[in-house]
Design a protein around this motif. Sequence first.
Motif: not given
Length: 120
Positions: A45-62
């Motif tokens: 779950n933690l490994v799976y979370f890394i790319p999803i978190a990165a994408l979500s942070v990018f989109l929410h930050s944008r």
Amino acid sequence: MMIWSFIAAFLTGIFASLGVGGGMILIIYLTVFAGFDQLAAQGINLVYFIPIAALSVFLHSRNGLIEWKKIIPSIITGVVFAALGTLAAKYIGSPGLKKIFAVFILLIGIKELFSKSESS
């Protein structure tokens, strides 16, 4: 069985991107249906979370939804306690983690069952 993997991944991705706990779905799928022990499921779950978190942070930050100066203390604290939690998880072991996770899910369900819904 492959279709269930895609469904679990889809739901996990959607809920994780919304910030509402997609990891719970993935952990339940991995432990109940895919036969992983609790510790392995949490690691996946933690490994799976890394790319999803990165994408979500990018989109929410944008979209201007992240106030970076306010969350830096939370990030630092989260990293420290994630490391401590990993050590604790190894010490507790998979059977203990499975029980803790089950109680956690049960308590969340009870809270949601008895909480008042907010009007939009």
